[in-house]
Design a protein around this motif. Sequence first.
Motif, PDB file in Angstrom:
ATOM      1  N   GLN A 201      -4.964  16.189  11.021  1.00 41.88           N
ATOM      2  CA  GLN A 201      -4.565  15.804   9.344  1.00 41.88           C
ATOM      3  C   GLN A 201      -4.262  14.310   9.218  1.00 41.88           C
ATOM      4  OE1 GLN A 201      -3.324  19.356   8.166  1.00 41.88           O
ATOM      5  NE2 GLN A 201      -4.086  19.030   5.939  1.00 41.88           N
ATOM      6  N   ALA A 202      -3.078  14.236   9.917  1.00 41.75           N
ATOM      7  CA  ALA A 202      -2.218  13.113  10.088  1.00 41.75           C
ATOM      8  C   ALA A 202      -2.776  11.957  10.372  1.00 41.75           C
ATOM      9  CB  ALA A 202      -0.891  13.674  11.048  1.00 41.75           C
ATOM     10  N   LEU A 203      -3.754  11.838  11.145  1.00 40.53           N
ATOM     11  CA  LEU A 203      -4.473  10.830  11.335  1.00 40.53           C
ATOM     12  C   LEU A 203      -5.148  10.676  10.190  1.00 40.53           C
ATOM     13  CD1 LEU A 203      -5.534   8.780  13.049  1.00 40.53           C
ATOM     14  CD2 LEU A 203      -6.608   9.901  14.105  1.00 40.53           C
ATOM     15  N   GLY A 204      -5.758  11.392   9.019  1.00 42.20           N
ATOM     16  CA  GLY A 204      -6.881  11.057   8.724  1.00 42.20           C
ATOM     17  C   GLY A 204      -5.763  10.248   7.486  1.00 42.20           C
ATOM     18  N   THR A 205      -4.288  11.291   7.230  1.00 43.33           N
ATOM     19  CA  THR A 205      -3.654  10.608   5.938  1.00 43.33           C
ATOM     20  C   THR A 205      -3.431   9.291   5.925  1.00 43.33           C
ATOM     21  OG1 THR A 205      -2.900  13.056   5.819  1.00 43.33           O
ATOM     22  CG2 THR A 205      -1.445  11.014   5.443  1.00 43.33           C
ATOM     23  N   GLY A 206      -2.705   8.954   7.821  1.00 37.79           N
ATOM     24  CA  GLY A 206      -3.075   7.895   7.577  1.00 37.79           C
ATOM     25  C   GLY A 206      -3.620   6.599   7.552  1.00 37.79           C
ATOM     26  N   LEU A 207      -4.991   7.064   7.674  1.00 42.99           N
ATOM     27  CA  LEU A 207      -5.679   5.830   7.536  1.00 42.99           C
ATOM     28  C   LEU A 207      -6.507   6.548   5.886  1.00 42.99           C
ATOM     29  CD1 LEU A 207      -8.656   7.335  10.442  1.00 42.99           C
ATOM     30  CD2 LEU A 207      -7.185   5.036  10.431  1.00 42.99           C
ATOM     31  N   ALA A 208      -5.767   6.943   5.519  1.00 45.18           N
ATOM     32  CA  ALA A 208      -6.650   7.170   3.505  1.00 45.18           C
ATOM     33  C   ALA A 208      -5.555   6.070   3.369  1.00 45.18           C
ATOM     34  CB  ALA A 208      -5.855   8.098   2.823  1.00 45.18           C
ATOM     35  N   LEU A 209      -3.843   6.159   3.944  1.00 46.41           N
ATOM     36  CA  LEU A 209      -3.111   5.453   2.656  1.00 46.41           C
ATOM     37  C   LEU A 209      -2.997   3.775   3.630  1.00 46.41           C
ATOM     38  CD1 LEU A 209      -0.313   7.667   4.019  1.00 46.41           C
ATOM     39  CD2 LEU A 209      -0.512   6.719   1.574  1.00 46.41           C
ATOM     40  N   LEU A 210      -3.794   3.717   5.259  1.00 46.69           N
ATOM     41  CA  LEU A 210      -4.077   2.515   4.985  1.00 46.69           C
ATOM     42  C   LEU A 210      -4.941   1.245   4.120  1.00 46.69           C
ATOM     43  CD1 LEU A 210      -3.324  -0.321   6.933  1.00 46.69           C
ATOM     44  CD2 LEU A 210      -4.995   0.751   8.815  1.00 46.69           C
ATOM     45  N   GLU A 211      -6.330   2.448   4.120  1.00 41.99           N
ATOM     46  CA  GLU A 211      -7.346   1.855   3.419  1.00 41.99           C
ATOM     47  C   GLU A 211      -6.966   2.011   1.866  1.00 41.99           C
ATOM     48  OE1 GLU A 211      -9.895   5.245   3.544  1.00 41.99           O
ATOM     49  OE2 GLU A 211     -10.655   5.200   5.873  1.00 41.99           O
ATOM     50  N   ARG A 212      -5.854   2.920   1.505  1.00 33.46           N
ATOM     51  CA  ARG A 212      -6.004   2.328   0.228  1.00 33.46           C
ATOM     52  C   ARG A 212      -4.346   0.988  -0.258  1.00 33.46           C
ATOM     53  NH1 ARG A 212      -8.290   6.531   0.744  1.00 33.46           N
ATOM     54  NH2 ARG A 212      -8.972   7.371  -0.927  1.00 33.46           N
ATOM     55  N   THR A 213      -4.199   0.401   1.109  1.00 35.02           N
ATOM     56  CA  THR A 213      -3.140  -0.102   1.383  1.00 35.02           C
ATOM     57  C   THR A 213      -3.786  -1.910   1.043  1.00 35.02           C
ATOM     58  OG1 THR A 213      -1.170   1.047   1.757  1.00 35.02           O
ATOM     59  CG2 THR A 213      -0.895  -1.443   1.540  1.00 35.02           C
ATOM     60  N   VAL A 214      -4.672  -1.812   2.258  1.00 32.87           N
ATOM     61  CA  VAL A 214      -5.578  -2.713   2.117  1.00 32.87           C
ATOM     62  C   VAL A 214      -6.716  -3.436   0.948  1.00 32.87           C
ATOM     63  CG1 VAL A 214      -7.386  -3.519   3.217  1.00 32.87           C
ATOM     64  CG2 VAL A 214      -5.708  -2.696   5.146  1.00 32.87           C
ATOM     65  N   ALA A 215      -7.226  -2.306   0.499  1.00 24.54           N
ATOM     66  CA  ALA A 215      -7.949  -2.395  -0.904  1.00 24.54           C
ATOM     67  C   ALA A 215      -6.879  -3.947  -2.384  1.00 24.54           C
ATOM     68  CB  ALA A 215      -8.431  -1.437  -1.809  1.00 24.54           C
ATOM     69  N   TYR A 216      -5.668  -2.896  -1.816  1.00 21.35           N
ATOM     70  CA  TYR A 216      -4.520  -2.918  -2.874  1.00 21.35           C
ATOM     71  C   TYR A 216      -4.020  -4.493  -3.183  1.00 21.35           C
ATOM     72  CZ  TYR A 216      -0.696  -3.152  -6.127  1.00 21.35           C
ATOM     73  OH  TYR A 216       0.689  -3.486  -6.754  1.00 21.35           O
ATOM     74  N   VAL A 217      -3.584  -4.679  -1.332  1.00 17.68           N
ATOM     75  CA  VAL A 217      -3.201  -6.326  -1.090  1.00 17.68           C
ATOM     76  C   VAL A 217      -4.137  -7.408  -1.494  1.00 17.68           C
ATOM     77  CG1 VAL A 217      -1.524  -5.342   0.281  1.00 17.68           C
ATOM     78  CG2 VAL A 217      -3.534  -6.057   1.638  1.00 17.68           C
ATOM     79  N   GLY A 218      -5.660  -7.153  -1.929  1.00 22.73           N
ATOM     80  CA  GLY A 218      -6.946  -7.447  -1.940  1.00 22.73           C
ATOM     81  C   GLY A 218      -6.874  -7.728  -3.309  1.00 22.73           C
ATOM     82  N   ALA A 226      -3.767 -14.013  -3.610  1.00 20.73           N
ATOM     83  CA  ALA A 226      -3.617 -12.307  -2.948  1.00 20.73           C
ATOM     84  C   ALA A 226      -3.312 -12.396  -2.151  1.00 20.73           C
ATOM     85  CB  ALA A 226      -5.322 -11.444  -3.135  1.00 20.73           C
ATOM     86  N   ILE A 227      -2.014 -10.904  -2.598  1.00 18.68           N
ATOM     87  CA  ILE A 227      -0.705 -11.177  -1.418  1.00 18.68           C
ATOM     88  C   ILE A 227      -1.847 -10.208  -0.613  1.00 18.68           C
ATOM     89  CG2 ILE A 227       0.446 -10.821  -3.144  1.00 18.68           C
ATOM     90  CD1 ILE A 227       0.410  -7.081  -2.828  1.00 18.68           C
ATOM     91  N   GLY A 228      -2.152 -10.128   0.138  1.00 15.35           N
ATOM     92  CA  GLY A 228      -3.002  -9.838   1.315  1.00 15.35           C
ATOM     93  C   GLY A 228      -3.633 -11.369   2.343  1.00 15.35           C
ATOM     94  N   SER A 229      -3.456 -11.889   1.600  1.00 14.05           N
ATOM     95  CA  SER A 229      -3.343 -13.145   2.115  1.00 14.05           C
ATOM     96  C   SER A 229      -2.093 -13.786   3.213  1.00 14.05           C
ATOM     97  CB  SER A 229      -3.676 -14.649   1.592  1.00 14.05           C
ATOM     98  OG  SER A 229      -2.412 -15.491   0.743  1.00 14.05           O
ATOM     99  N   PHE A 230      -0.842 -13.385   2.947  1.00 12.63           N
ATOM    100  CA  PHE A 230      -0.014 -13.624   3.023  1.00 12.63           C
ATOM    101  C   PHE A 230       0.358 -13.091   4.624  1.00 12.63           C
ATOM    102  CE2 PHE A 230       1.529 -13.263  -1.229  1.00 12.63           C
ATOM    103  CZ  PHE A 230       1.307 -14.611  -1.446  1.00 12.63           C
ATOM    104  N   GLN A 231       0.588 -13.435   5.225  1.00 13.68           N
ATOM    105  CA  GLN A 231       0.877 -13.873   6.800  1.00 13.68           C
ATOM    106  C   GLN A 231       1.673 -12.091   7.557  1.00 13.68           C
ATOM    107  OE1 GLN A 231      -0.558 -15.024  10.131  1.00 13.68           O
ATOM    108  NE2 GLN A 231      -2.004 -16.391   8.344  1.00 13.68           N
ATOM    109  N   ALA A 232       2.809 -12.181   6.710  1.00 12.79           N
ATOM    110  CA  ALA A 232       3.879 -11.587   6.513  1.00 12.79           C
ATOM    111  C   ALA A 232       2.711 -10.139   6.802  1.00 12.79           C
ATOM    112  CB  ALA A 232       5.299 -11.463   5.787  1.00 12.79           C
ATOM    113  N   VAL A 233       2.251  -9.928   5.520  1.00 13.28           N
ATOM    114  CA  VAL A 233       1.941  -8.610   4.642  1.00 13.28           C
ATOM    115  C   VAL A 233       0.442  -8.612   5.583  1.00 13.28           C
ATOM    116  CG1 VAL A 233      -0.158  -7.827   2.858  1.00 13.28           C
ATOM    117  CG2 VAL A 233       1.604  -9.181   2.724  1.00 13.28           C
TER     118      VAL A 233
END
Length: 323
Positions: A201-218, A226-233
Motif C-alpha cells: 500500500q505504501a508503494l502504491g501511495t508513493g507511485l501516486a504521489l510521483l505520478e501527480r507530481t510529474v504531471a504538475y511540474v509539466g 515548465a518547471i519540470g525542464s529544470f535539472q534540479a527538478v
Amino acid sequence: MRFLPTDEQRAFIRSLDGMLTAADAPRAARAWGAGDPGPGRAVWARLAETGVFALAVPEAYEGVGPRPIELALAFVELGRHAVPGPLVETAAAATLLAGLGDPALAKRFLPGIAAGETVATLALEGYGPYALDADTASVTLTVVGDELRVAPGHGPVRASADPARRLAVPDGGGEVLATGAHVAAATARAVDRARLATAAQALGTGLALLERTVAYVGQRSQFGVAIGSFQAVKHRLADTLIALEFTRPLVLGAALTTAPADIAAAKAAAGDAAYGAARTALQLHGAVGYTDELDLSLWLRKARPLRDAWGTPSQCRAKVLSG
C-alpha cells in the motif's frame, strides 16, 4: 532469479485500476474521513466482486487464497487509488482466524470477509492501543497475551495524521474466541501479512504521489518554461522514482518467500520510499501542496502513517538483522 507478474496477474492489476478509477476512490476517501463510510463501503463491495478479499481467505472458507503475491499486487493498486478503510487489518484478521486451526471459528468469520460483507479490524498487543476504523468495522478483534477476543465496543474516535484513518481504543472484555500458544503463533503470521500489505500500500501511495507530481511540474511554468525542464527538478524526481522502483522487487520478493525478515525489509524500504515521495511532492507543488482541497493531500497525509504502521522502519530493520 527474475520475477515478473504473469499475464493473468497483469490483467488483474489493470482490472482493479480501471474499476477504482471509475469508482472515484478519492471521493470515497474524503467522505470516509468526514464520517460518511457509505461511498467507501460501495468501493469495498466492488473490490469484493473482483476477489481482492478472497485472496486472504483459504479456499475451504469460500476464498481463493492465501495468495500473498496477488494480494500484494492488489494492495499496490489500493494505495495508488487511496482506497479508505481497514484494508490491511481485514487481510490480517483473515490470516489470524485461518491460522488458529479452529474450523468452527473460521466458518463463522472468513466467508463474510471473502465476500466483502465483514469489515474487520484488530488491535494486537505490542502494536499500540488503537484499532483502525473500529467505528465502521463489523468486528474488532483484540489479542492480549495468548487470548483472542471480540471487543464489545470502543472508546472515542480519534483523528490520525491521515484524515481518512480513524483510531479508537477497543473496550476490554468481550467474547473469548481462542486462548493458548497457538494464538501467539497465528498472531505472528497476521503481523507479517499486515506488514506485507502495508508495504504494498505504501508503494502504491508513493507511485501516486510521483505520478501527480510529474504531471504538475509539466504544467506549471516559471520564467516562461515548465518547471519540470529544470535539472534540479528532474534529479529530484529521478531519485524518487529510483527509490520506489528499488522497493517494488523487495515487496514482490517478500510476497514470494513470505519470510518474516524479507517482509520486514520490504516494509522498511517501502515506508521510506513513500515518505520520500511525499516530501518531493510537497516541495515541487509549492504552497499548493498543503491545501486540503487538492487531491494530492490524500496521499501526502497517508505516507507517514503507513511508514510507521505495523512496525516503524527501525523496528523492521531490527527484524531484518535478527533474521
